[in-house]
Design a protein around this motif. Sequence first.
Motif, PDB file in Angstrom:
ATOM      1  N   PHE A 140       0.815  -1.212   0.000  1.00 15.26           N
ATOM      2  CA  PHE A 140       0.000   0.000   0.000  1.00 15.26           C
ATOM      3  C   PHE A 140       0.852   1.267   0.000  1.00 15.26           C
ATOM      4  N   LEU A 141       2.058   1.191   0.587  1.00 15.47           N
ATOM      5  CA  LEU A 141       2.898   2.380   0.731  1.00 15.47           C
ATOM      6  C   LEU A 141       4.019   2.446  -0.294  1.00 15.47           C
ATOM      7  N   PHE A 162       7.531   5.784   2.562  1.00 13.02           N
ATOM      8  CA  PHE A 162       7.205   5.641   3.976  1.00 13.02           C
ATOM      9  C   PHE A 162       8.060   4.584   4.667  1.00 13.02           C
ATOM     10  N   MET A 163       8.236   3.440   4.036  1.00  9.27           N
ATOM     11  CA  MET A 163       8.935   2.323   4.665  1.00  9.27           C
ATOM     12  C   MET A 163      10.439   2.549   4.786  1.00  9.27           C
ATOM     13  N   GLU A 164      10.971   3.488   4.033  1.00  8.31           N
ATOM     14  CA  GLU A 164      12.409   3.747   4.070  1.00  8.31           C
ATOM     15  C   GLU A 164      12.784   4.948   4.929  1.00  8.31           C
ATOM     16  N   LYS A 165      11.834   5.794   5.248  1.00  4.44           N
ATOM     17  CA  LYS A 165      12.138   7.011   6.014  1.00  4.44           C
ATOM     18  C   LYS A 165      12.056   6.730   7.508  1.00  4.44           C
ATOM     19  N   MET A 249       9.952  -5.120   9.201  1.00  9.12           N
ATOM     20  CA  MET A 249       9.843  -3.758   8.679  1.00  9.12           C
ATOM     21  C   MET A 249      11.197  -3.070   8.572  1.00  9.12           C
ATOM     22  N   GLN A 250      12.199  -3.646   9.174  1.00  6.68           N
ATOM     23  CA  GLN A 250      13.501  -2.992   9.274  1.00  6.68           C
ATOM     24  C   GLN A 250      14.286  -3.105   7.965  1.00  6.68           C
ATOM     25  N   ASN A 251      14.966  -2.029   7.607  1.00  9.40           N
ATOM     26  CA  ASN A 251      15.898  -2.039   6.479  1.00  9.40           C
ATOM     27  C   ASN A 251      17.017  -1.052   6.776  1.00  9.40           C
ATOM     28  N   ASN A 252      18.004  -1.024   5.909  1.00 12.98           N
ATOM     29  CA  ASN A 252      19.182  -0.186   6.160  1.00 12.98           C
ATOM     30  C   ASN A 252      18.855   1.299   6.193  1.00 12.98           C
ATOM     31  N   ASN A 254      15.910   2.737   7.331  1.00 17.31           N
ATOM     32  CA  ASN A 254      15.163   3.174   8.525  1.00 17.31           C
ATOM     33  C   ASN A 254      15.785   2.671   9.821  1.00 17.31           C
ATOM     34  N   MET A 255      17.020   2.122   9.743  1.00 16.09           N
ATOM     35  CA  MET A 255      17.672   1.548  10.915  1.00 16.09           C
ATOM     36  C   MET A 255      17.797   2.546  12.064  1.00 16.09           C
ATOM     37  N   LYS A 256      17.921   3.815  11.741  1.00 14.24           N
ATOM     38  CA  LYS A 256      18.077   4.843  12.769  1.00 14.24           C
ATOM     39  C   LYS A 256      16.916   4.853  13.748  1.00 14.24           C
ATOM     40  N   SER A 257      15.709   4.525  13.270  1.00 14.53           N
ATOM     41  CA  SER A 257      14.519   4.524  14.123  1.00 14.53           C
ATOM     42  C   SER A 257      14.033   3.130  14.480  1.00 14.53           C
TER      43      SER A 257
END
Length: 309
Positions: A140-141, A162-165, A249-252, A254-257
């Motif tokens: 969806f995103l 959305f999924m990367e930010k 949901m994790q990726n390189n 968005n790892m910061k959050s």
Amino acid sequence: MKSQPILKKHGVWKQIVKSYDLYLMLSLPIAWYIIFQYGPMYGLQIAFKDFNPSFGFLGSEWVGFENFTRFFESYYLGRLLWNTFSISIYSLLIAFPIPILLALLINEIRSNALKKWVQNITYIPHFISVVVIVGMLSLFLNPASGIVNTMLNALGIDSIAFMEKPGWFKSLFIGSNIWQSMGWQSIIYIAALAGIDPQLYEAAKMDGASRFQRIIHVSIPGILPVIIILLILDVGNFLNVGFEKILLMQNNLNMKSSDVIQTFVYRNGILNGDFSYSAAIGLFNSVINFILLIGINQFAKKKAEASLW
């Protein structure tokens, strides 16, 4: 004087023999807890050792608190604690009240058909797999073809990944959790509302209380002990923020959050094989949860006269 404890002891055994079938049923969950919950605690000693599987638990070198010191002095400690605590606080502030509000809403619906329809619609997402939920979010995103970004483009707004930010991660995680679990979690509140004496509502209505006032002064106080018990249980799992979903949901980007204590333990313990270090972090996580559980239970016991024990 010695005969009284002996008689008391015989009385206990007599009661056990009399209700032996019930104690046999109780023995199964007790055995399960001993074997699968307390037995594995023997392995916690590797948190204080430089564990080597070839040497085993007893043969590995004792290093004391070296693994804990390594974690507390690491540069990623602040990020892990902030992400874990912020997601947990976000859940308590936003996600915890939603099932309560939903239960109050359903309780106020007068049409039984509409009430059942709302309950079914809100229950269904609970039975959807976490993997499917994350897949739906990705679909969806999607910045190129997702329905959300398609609608944004129609309004003249550029697509958002959305999924990367990192800034969107916590909102997506908590929001999808609310959608998936609010109906299921509301069941216990609906049951508690059903147990409130209807005469209390009639008395409040006779006194001129509006529907909203009846909710505030009758419904909420009636389920308050249940709310407190579930809040205590949630606080007791404060640092357990949903490892499986976060990992999916994790990726390189968005790892910061998204990097939390549990995902860090998975990477170091399972993927990198640093078992002692991961065990130390996991033990730290469990001790914090235990302290929070004891603290919130004692606070609730004093202030609200409702507690687990």
